[in-house]
Design an enzyme around this catalytic site. Structure first.
Site, PDB file in Angstrom:
ATOM      1  CB  CYS A   8      -0.961  -0.015   1.186  1.00  0.00           C
ATOM      2  SG  CYS A   8      -0.162   0.031   2.807  1.00  0.00           S
ATOM      3  CG  ASN A  11       4.476  -1.719   5.043  1.00  0.00           C
ATOM      4  OD1 ASN A  11       5.614  -2.054   5.367  1.00  0.00           O
ATOM      5  ND2 ASN A  11       3.500  -2.599   5.011  1.00  0.00           N
ATOM      6  CB  CYS A  13      -3.455   1.683   7.169  1.00  0.00           C
ATOM      7  SG  CYS A  13      -3.069   3.144   8.163  1.00  0.00           S
ATOM      8  NE  ARG A  14      -4.475   1.629   1.928  1.00  0.00           N
ATOM      9  CZ  ARG A  14      -4.272   2.359   0.857  1.00  0.00           C
ATOM     10  NH1 ARG A  14      -5.129   2.303  -0.138  1.00  0.00           N
ATOM     11  NH2 ARG A  14      -3.207   3.135   0.756  1.00  0.00           N
ATOM     12  CB  SER A  15       0.294  -3.450   2.732  1.00  0.00           C
ATOM     13  OG  SER A  15       1.180  -2.565   3.362  1.00  0.00           O
ATOM     14  CG  ASP A 124      -5.164   5.921   2.652  1.00  0.00           C
ATOM     15  OD1 ASP A 124      -5.120   5.511   3.823  1.00  0.00           O
ATOM     16  OD2 ASP A 124      -4.324   6.689   2.156  1.00  0.00           O
TER      17      ASP A 124
HETATM   18  P1  4NP Z   1      -1.685   2.807   4.174  1.00  0.00           P
HETATM   19  O1  4NP Z   1      -2.286   4.168   4.774  1.00  0.00           O
HETATM   20  O2  4NP Z   1      -1.179   3.141   2.793  1.00  0.00           O
HETATM   21  O3  4NP Z   1      -2.868   1.885   4.123  1.00  0.00           O
HETATM   22  O4  4NP Z   1      -0.604   2.348   5.110  1.00  0.00           O
HETATM   23  C1  4NP Z   1      -1.548   5.350   4.817  1.00  0.00           C
HETATM   24  C2  4NP Z   1      -0.643   5.551   5.830  1.00  0.00           C
HETATM   25  C3  4NP Z   1       0.066   6.736   5.899  1.00  0.00           C
HETATM   26  C4  4NP Z   1      -0.134   7.712   4.934  1.00  0.00           C
HETATM   27  C5  4NP Z   1      -1.041   7.493   3.910  1.00  0.00           C
HETATM   28  C6  4NP Z   1      -1.748   6.308   3.850  1.00  0.00           C
HETATM   29  N1  4NP Z   1       0.578   8.941   5.007  1.00  0.00           N
HETATM   30  O5  4NP Z   1       0.328   9.811   4.168  1.00  0.00           O
HETATM   31  O6  4NP Z   1       1.416   9.103   5.898  1.00  0.00           O
END
Ligand code: 4NP
Length: 157
Positions: A8, A11, A13-15, A124
């Site tokens: 994602c 790294n 939240c989703r992945s 997200d």
């Molecule tokens: P992820 O979520 O891609 O599912 O891990 C996010 C985590 C952090 C950020 C964006 C999305 N960020 O902009 O810091």
């Protein structure tokens, strides 16, 4: 050994959630010696950090302990190591397509393809609330099951 990488943006939240759900299935079936799992992000902001506390909280409710996971950035070398690279959204997918060596013989796909929801994104949750994290886990469970069924089918061939 079949190697599976979930990707994602951050790294955190989703992945890692996808990794936790999928490795849960792998453990349930005693396949830890056959299927290796990992996750990574296309962005580097959170490298070295554990999953977002909201992901961990919701994950625990769903029965997943994600506290051992640490964020890392996706690397060019991942294409030499992973048979499956699964993107959570279109932006992740496009970034991975740009990195993919032309000789890559593995599968680069969207995670939700394996739930029969072709091209659909795992939204997200980072700027959302706990219900958005629940949505993520609810989407990932059938996708992880479909992915494992697909891999087990391929291993029979
Ligand atoms: P992820 O979520 O891609 O599912 O891990 C996010 C985590 C952090 C950020 C964006 C999305 N960020 O902009 O810091």
């Amino acid at each position: 050994m079949t190697r599976v990488l979930f990707v994602c943006l951050g790294n955190i939240c989703r992945s890692p959630s996808a990794e936790a759900v999928f490795r849960g299935l792998v453990r349930e079936r005693g396949l830890e010696d056959t299927i290796l799992t990992d996750s990574a992000g296309t962005g580097a902001w959170h490298v070295g950090n554990p999953p977002d506390e909201r992901a961990q909280l919701v994950g625990r409710h769903y029965g997943y302990d994600m506290s051992d996971l640490r964020a890392r950035k996706v690397e060019d070398t991942d294409f030499a190591e992973f048979d499956y690279i699964l993107a959570m959204d279109n932006s992740n997918f496009r970034n991975l397509e740009r990195m993919r060596p032309s000789a890559y013989a593995g599968t680069l796909a969207m995670m939700m393809d394996f739930a029969g929801r072709n091209g659909e994104e795992v939204p997200d949750p980072y700027y959302g609330d706990l219900s958005d994290y629940e949505t993520v886990f609810d989407m990932l469970k059938p996708a992880a099951e479909g992915l494992l069924a697909h891999i087990l089918d391929e291993m029979k061939k």
